[in-house]
Design an enzyme around this catalytic site. Structure first.
Site, PDB file in Angstrom:
ATOM      1  N   ARG A 100       3.593   3.046   3.335  1.00 14.68           N
ATOM      2  CA  ARG A 100       4.191   1.943   4.095  1.00 14.68           C
ATOM      3  C   ARG A 100       5.708   1.909   3.983  1.00 14.68           C
ATOM      4  O   ARG A 100       6.374   1.306   4.810  1.00 14.68           O
ATOM      5  CB  ARG A 100       3.638   0.598   3.601  1.00 14.68           C
ATOM      6  CG  ARG A 100       2.141   0.516   3.489  1.00 14.68           C
ATOM      7  CD  ARG A 100       1.441   0.680   4.813  1.00 14.68           C
ATOM      8  NE  ARG A 100       0.001   0.496   4.665  1.00 14.68           N
ATOM      9  CZ  ARG A 100      -0.903   0.796   5.596  1.00 14.68           C
ATOM     10  NH1 ARG A 100      -0.503   1.306   6.746  1.00 14.68           N
ATOM     11  NH2 ARG A 100      -2.180   0.593   5.380  1.00 14.68           N
ATOM     12  N   LYS A 142      -9.051   1.785  -6.086  1.00 10.36           N
ATOM     13  CA  LYS A 142      -9.831   1.415  -4.899  1.00 10.36           C
ATOM     14  C   LYS A 142     -10.617   2.622  -4.379  1.00 10.36           C
ATOM     15  O   LYS A 142     -10.231   3.756  -4.664  1.00 10.36           O
ATOM     16  CB  LYS A 142      -8.909   0.858  -3.812  1.00 10.36           C
ATOM     17  CG  LYS A 142      -7.799   1.819  -3.338  1.00 10.36           C
ATOM     18  CD  LYS A 142      -6.828   1.095  -2.423  1.00 10.36           C
ATOM     19  CE  LYS A 142      -5.842   2.044  -1.788  1.00 10.36           C
ATOM     20  NZ  LYS A 142      -4.831   1.371  -0.981  1.00 10.36           N
ATOM     21  N   HIS A 143     -11.764   2.408  -3.730  1.00  9.28           N
ATOM     22  CA  HIS A 143     -12.382   1.185  -3.197  1.00  9.28           C
ATOM     23  C   HIS A 143     -13.767   1.082  -3.811  1.00  9.28           C
ATOM     24  O   HIS A 143     -14.635   1.897  -3.489  1.00  9.28           O
ATOM     25  CB  HIS A 143     -12.497   1.248  -1.686  1.00  9.28           C
ATOM     26  CG  HIS A 143     -11.212   1.620  -0.970  1.00  9.28           C
ATOM     27  ND1 HIS A 143     -10.726   2.912  -0.879  1.00  9.28           N
ATOM     28  CD2 HIS A 143     -10.311   0.836  -0.313  1.00  9.28           C
ATOM     29  CE1 HIS A 143      -9.592   2.919  -0.173  1.00  9.28           C
ATOM     30  NE2 HIS A 143      -9.321   1.682   0.175  1.00  9.28           N
ATOM     31  N   ARG A 157      -6.672  11.112   1.128  1.00  8.54           N
ATOM     32  CA  ARG A 157      -6.206  10.011   0.277  1.00  8.54           C
ATOM     33  C   ARG A 157      -6.831  10.095  -1.120  1.00  8.54           C
ATOM     34  O   ARG A 157      -6.366   9.414  -2.038  1.00  8.54           O
ATOM     35  CB  ARG A 157      -6.551   8.673   0.913  1.00  8.54           C
ATOM     36  CG  ARG A 157      -5.857   8.426   2.246  1.00  8.54           C
ATOM     37  CD  ARG A 157      -6.449   7.231   2.967  1.00  8.54           C
ATOM     38  NE  ARG A 157      -6.257   5.988   2.222  1.00  8.54           N
ATOM     39  CZ  ARG A 157      -6.899   4.850   2.491  1.00  8.54           C
ATOM     40  NH1 ARG A 157      -7.794   4.808   3.483  1.00  8.54           N
ATOM     41  NH2 ARG A 157      -6.658   3.778   1.789  1.00  8.54           N
ATOM     42  N   HIS A 183     -12.549   0.160   8.732  1.00 10.66           N
ATOM     43  CA  HIS A 183     -11.631  -0.628   9.552  1.00 10.66           C
ATOM     44  C   HIS A 183     -12.284  -1.003  10.882  1.00 10.66           C
ATOM     45  O   HIS A 183     -11.970  -2.038  11.470  1.00 10.66           O
ATOM     46  CB  HIS A 183     -10.335   0.149   9.829  1.00 10.66           C
ATOM     47  CG  HIS A 183      -9.482   0.347   8.630  1.00 10.66           C
ATOM     48  ND1 HIS A 183      -9.686   1.366   7.725  1.00 10.66           N
ATOM     49  CD2 HIS A 183      -8.420  -0.358   8.160  1.00 10.66           C
ATOM     50  CE1 HIS A 183      -8.779   1.292   6.764  1.00 10.66           C
ATOM     51  NE2 HIS A 183      -8.000   0.255   7.003  1.00 10.66           N
ATOM     52  N   ASP A 226       0.867  -1.191   0.000  1.00 12.63           N
ATOM     53  CA  ASP A 226       0.000   0.000   0.000  1.00 12.63           C
ATOM     54  C   ASP A 226       0.892   1.225   0.000  1.00 12.63           C
ATOM     55  O   ASP A 226       1.245   1.743   1.064  1.00 12.63           O
ATOM     56  CB  ASP A 226      -0.832   0.042   1.297  1.00 12.63           C
ATOM     57  CG  ASP A 226      -2.166  -0.644   1.186  1.00 12.63           C
ATOM     58  OD1 ASP A 226      -2.771  -0.581   0.113  1.00 12.63           O
ATOM     59  OD2 ASP A 226      -2.604  -1.235   2.187  1.00 12.63           O
ATOM     60  N   ASP A 255     -10.799  -5.672  -0.211  1.00 16.20           N
ATOM     61  CA  ASP A 255     -10.025  -4.931   0.776  1.00 16.20           C
ATOM     62  C   ASP A 255      -9.652  -5.950   1.862  1.00 16.20           C
ATOM     63  O   ASP A 255     -10.085  -7.101   1.838  1.00 16.20           O
ATOM     64  CB  ASP A 255     -10.851  -3.768   1.335  1.00 16.20           C
ATOM     65  CG  ASP A 255      -9.974  -2.654   1.911  1.00 16.20           C
ATOM     66  OD1 ASP A 255      -8.773  -2.890   2.153  1.00 16.20           O
ATOM     67  OD2 ASP A 255     -10.497  -1.541   2.136  1.00 16.20           O
TER      68      ASP A 255
END
Length: 371
Positions: free
Chosen positions: A95, A186-187, A156, A199, A87, A272
């Site tokens: 990351r 995404k998403h 994002r 999440h 990611d 996801d």
């Protein structure tokens, strides 16, 4: 390929530790073996996704050695090569932050108003991923951030205008492909109008199909036109697109009906992360994996319990609930993607090429343009 190996291709997993041969108690607890290499040899997954929080990222040389070691483990144990992803959206989700060129996130790029910036940033990102032995980036974000209270997308996204976001997404896909790296929009079908973080909960978006086509669909449609390799599902409920109450990740109406049939996408569909609360609320973790395949997903990303999810999908095929032909369709898409992005060939890493003068210049230029 055996049925067991075909089912294994559907899974992209997390391994813990900085080296392919380094033992980790986390691997032992989750997989019954200690090292990342042993995990790959035992389960033969289709892919591995790297994370800083899993101890996978401390230096460029280290990441390049880890990806090489993981690919070698896959070559020893299975017929198909390993796809290594990450990611790396830049900005908020980065990351590989300590080791790659610091680049602007999507909202900053969107603020420049120039699609060339989206392409250039994606191309730099893709080039540095390739130098680390990473072949797939779970980016760009194709959500249209139309809810200012959105707790999970926000900066994002490239912005709140569907047409402008679509143009940026298309340019980013072009940039990743110019670097030879697979891109994942995404998403789907759109996470931009949520006030709940998937999440930790299950967001509900009440867009009508007409609204969805106008507000959420354009960036995905454009990504498909630009040949995006994969599209990631969202753990969101859209009751006017599917009244079942199931999240999009588990919805045949959304993944097969809208994405495959209406938008004509024949690439790879990835879920996801399956360890997120948004997809785990209604069904158990084993049933989630089966339902995602039945809905149309090809890649099952980060199941919270890989052995149980793997056995559940395998048992569903053996019982006839999932046809082997359906598994073959997913495996063929995954193998085509691996072939297209050079995963079957030799992968040479060059960690010393990161943060080159040319890449730093592009980063400086786009940051300056973003104000």
């Amino acid at each position: 390929m055996s049925l067991r190996d075909k089912v294994a291709q559907l899974f992209t997993i997390v391994v813990w530790g900085p080296k392919a041969g380094a033992a980790s108690k986390e691997n032992e607890a989750r997989y019954g073996v200690a090292t990342p290499a042993e995990v790959v040899e035992k389960f033969r997954p289709g892919g591995v996704i790297l994370f800083d929080w899993a101890g996978n990222v401390s230096g460029a040389e280290q990441v390049a050695a880890l990806t090489t070691g993981l690919r070698e483990a896959a070559a020893r144990s299975g017929e198909a090569p390993l796809m290594i992803g990450v990611d790396q959206e830049n900005g908020l989700v980065s990351r590989l932050k300590p080791i790659v060129t610091k680049l602007p996130g999507a909202s900053q790029i969107g603020a420049t108003g120039k699609t060339a910036n989206a392409r250039d940033v994606a191309k730099v990102t893709g080039a540095e991923l390739r130098d680390l032995g990473i072949s797939l980036d779970f980016a760009p974000v194709a959500d249209v951030n139309i809810n200012p209270r959105n707790p999970v997308i926000g900066p994002r996204a490239y912005g709140s205008d569907p047409k402008k976001v679509a143009a940026m997404v298309g340019a980013a896909v072009d940039g990743f492909h110019a670097a030879g790296v697979a891109s994942v929009a995404k998403h789907f079908p759109g996470h931009g109008d949520t006030s709940v973080d998937s999440h930790t909960g299950l967001p509900v978006i009440r867009h009508s199909k007409t609204q969805w086509r106008k507000l959420d669909a354009p960036p995905f449609r454009t990504a498909i036109e630009h040949g995006v390799d994969a599209i990631m599902s969202a753990h969101v409920v859209m009751p006017k697109l599917d009244p079942s109450g199931d999240p999009a990740t588990l919805s045949p109406r959304i993944l097969t009906g809208l994405l495959r049939e209406e938008l004509g996408f024949d690439g790879v569909i990835s879920t996801d992360a399956l360890d997120m609360a948004g997809v785990r609320k209604k069904y158990g973790d084993t049933e989630v994996a089966v339902r995602a395949v039945l809905a149309g997903a090809d890649i099952l990303l980060m199941p919270p319990n890989l052995p149980k999810a793997y056995d559940a999908v395998l048992d569903a095929v053996k019982s006839g609930r999932i046809s082997e032909r359906r598994i073959d369709e997913s495996v063929l898409r995954i193998l085509r993607l691996k072939d297209k992005r050079g995963v079957f060939g030799p992968i040479r890493t060059d960690p010393g090429a990161l943060k080159s003068a040319a890449h730093l210049e592009i980063a400086h230029r786009v940051f300056a343009a973003a104000g």
